[in-house]
Write an enzyme that holds these catalytic residues in place. Structure first.
Site, PDB file in Angstrom:
ATOM      1  CG  HIS A 136      -1.897   0.992   1.392  1.00 26.36           C
ATOM      2  ND1 HIS A 136      -1.627   2.272   1.821  1.00 26.36           N
ATOM      3  CD2 HIS A 136      -3.240   0.950   1.172  1.00 26.36           C
ATOM      4  CE1 HIS A 136      -2.749   2.969   1.862  1.00 26.36           C
ATOM      5  NE2 HIS A 136      -3.748   2.195   1.469  1.00 26.36           N
ATOM      6  CG  ASP A 213       0.659  -2.454   5.967  1.00 28.84           C
ATOM      7  OD1 ASP A 213      -0.296  -2.658   6.735  1.00 28.84           O
ATOM      8  OD2 ASP A 213       0.578  -1.721   4.952  1.00 28.84           O
ATOM      9  CD  GLN A 216      -6.830  -4.581   4.020  1.00 24.26           C
ATOM     10  OE1 GLN A 216      -7.746  -5.305   4.413  1.00 24.26           O
ATOM     11  NE2 GLN A 216      -7.016  -3.319   3.677  1.00 24.26           N
ATOM     12  CE  LYS A 239      -7.242  -0.397   6.312  1.00 23.10           C
ATOM     13  NZ  LYS A 239      -8.024   0.099   5.178  1.00 23.10           N
ATOM     14  CB  CYS A 377      -3.807   3.460  -1.529  1.00 21.84           C
ATOM     15  SG  CYS A 377      -5.021   4.750  -1.303  1.00 21.84           S
TER      16      CYS A 377
END
Ligand code: 7TS
Length: 419
Positions: A136, A213, A216, A239, A377
């Site tokens: 991202h 990261d 997700q 999220k 993104c």
């Protein structure tokens, strides 16, 4: 039939009580243009259950004051609840200590914290930072800023045609100048689950720290930062059934303690004179100013909510949805799935021949179906697959097989309208 019964129609023997879960999310009762809302934009932001909303109301109506500064009842209560939220998140990701859990405003902020606090201190001219094609923008741009300022270079791990990282290429990118690795756990554009544990072990054998990261990943699978042995792990509250404006940076204490400040201000100091300022210990060192107290406590409630369902049950349910949707879409002429790695989570990106993704999203919206369209993104991923944008359905624990059916029916309508 009620909307919920309809939603249950083709649900397989549930490992989770989907009716009960859906009843926790008031927003799912909405109708959009006279059709039941089918919310499949969870990778952008998920919805909040009543339990989290009510926790926020309780906080605002009975517990709110600024933290770390009062001897009065409300300030002590708010401070205790804020720190209890930190411990909940510590347990949720199995961090060794609560001071390794830093409240940020989201994944973007958490990654910037590492880029500025660690990168700008320890990365110098000629050094190299390894990232991947799947990142991202928020795990690219902060590192470009560091690289530009310091004269460092960014090396990029390629992906194959399925969207899987080439681990062979990753290992070959290491040189004695490699100083940092940043990699997403799960790709937001393709859904690929990256073999981060193996990548971390390889980097550590060469003395290189790794940031994951996890924006997700944390909403969709059990995360154990000690088992992964990552140095940093970043994610966002909004999220994972929590509020916006809150996120987490997990960092190993020994690394966090060597870093330079990210933001200066109140709470991150012990004493200030114009001659010399002394700093507070972690985690406060990285939490300058009044934090989003309510959102942090709300995130604690979100973690309680997801833990009560069970992360393994959530993962299994979402895999069923992903498998079912993938199977349906594979059989549709003129529909191409972008991202077909064997190991995926919760995300299904696709292109419809001859139809711009923006039109796909707009027409699906008229059917009540919310998907994200655009570059997500993650423009380097789009470039790799030769598309300017995709349409993306992304699943959460409250989605149903019937909602997948609604998506597929919506795509058929799009095809009819445009061909
Ligand atoms: N990293 C990944 C992998 C993401 O998917 C996102 C947001 C971020 C970082 C940034 O998170 P934030 O909470 O700081 O904004 N991804 C998306 C998306 O896929 N659609 O909208 C936002």
């Amino acid at each position: 039939m009620t909307a919920l019964q309809t939603a249950m129609r083709s649900q397989p023997a549930p490992a989770i009580d989907i009716l009960r879960i859906r009843a926790d999310f008031p927003i799912l009762e909405l109708e959009v243009g006279g059709k039941p809302l089918v919310y499949l934009d969870n990778a952008a932001s998920s919805q909040m259950p009543r339990q989290v909303i009510e926790r926020l109301v309780t906080y605002q109506t009975t517990q709110h004051a600024n933290i770390n500064r009062g001897v009065h009842y409300l300030s002590e209560t708010a401070t205790a609840e804020y720190e209890e939220a930190r411990r909940k998140i510590q347990r949720f990701i199995n961090a060794r200590e609560d001071r390794e859990v830093i409240f940020s405003s989201g994944t973007t902020d958490a990654i910037n914290l590492v880029a500025h606090g660690y990168g700008r201190k320890f990365i110098g001219a000629g050094d190299e930072i390894i990232l991947t094609t799947l990142e991202h923008h928020s795990n690219i741009v902060p590192w470009q800023m560091v690289a530009e300022e310091k004269g460092a270079a960014i090396r990029v791990v390629p992906v194959d045609d399925t969207g899987e990282l080439s681990i062979d290429a990753y290992e070959k990118l290491f040189t004695p100048r490699t100083k940092f690795v940043g990699v997403s756990h799960v790709s937001n554009a393709l859904g690929t689950v990256n073999p981060v544990k193996r990548m971390i072990a390889f980097a550590h054998a060469r003395g290189v720290p790794v940031l994951i990261d996890g924006a997700q990943a944390v909403p969709h699978m059990a995360i154990d930062v000690q088992d992964l042995d990552c140095d940093f792990y970043a994610f966002s509250g909004h999220k994972m059934c929590g509020p916006t404006g809150i996120g987490i940076l997990y960092g190993k204490a020994a690394l966090l303690e060597r870093m330079q400040p990210y933001k200066g201000g109140g709470d991150m100091i012990l004493s200030v004179t114009f001659e010399k300022t002394t700093y507070n210990a972690i985690p406060h060192f990285f939490e300058a100013g009044t934090p989003p107290i309510a959102a942090a406590i709300g995130l604690g409630a979100a973690v309680d909510y997801m833990s009560a369902i069970g992360m393994d049950a959530i993962a299994a349910h979402e895999h069923d949805l992903l498998d079912y949707a993938t199977e349906q879409m594979r059989r549709m002429p003129g529909v191409r799935i972008i991202g077909t790695a064997p190991h995926k989570a919760a995300v299904l990106s696709f292109a419809i021949d001859g139809v711009h993704p923006h039109d796909v999203g707009t027409l699906l919206n008229t059917e009540g179906v919310a998907v994200r369209t655009g570059h997500h993104c993650a423009q380097p991923v789009m470039q790799r697959f030769g598309v300017p944008a995709t349409s993306r359905a992304s699943f959460a624990v409250y989605n149903t097989m019937s909602e997948v059916d609604a998506l597929i029916a919506g795509i058929r309508t799009v095809q009819k309208v445009f061909t």
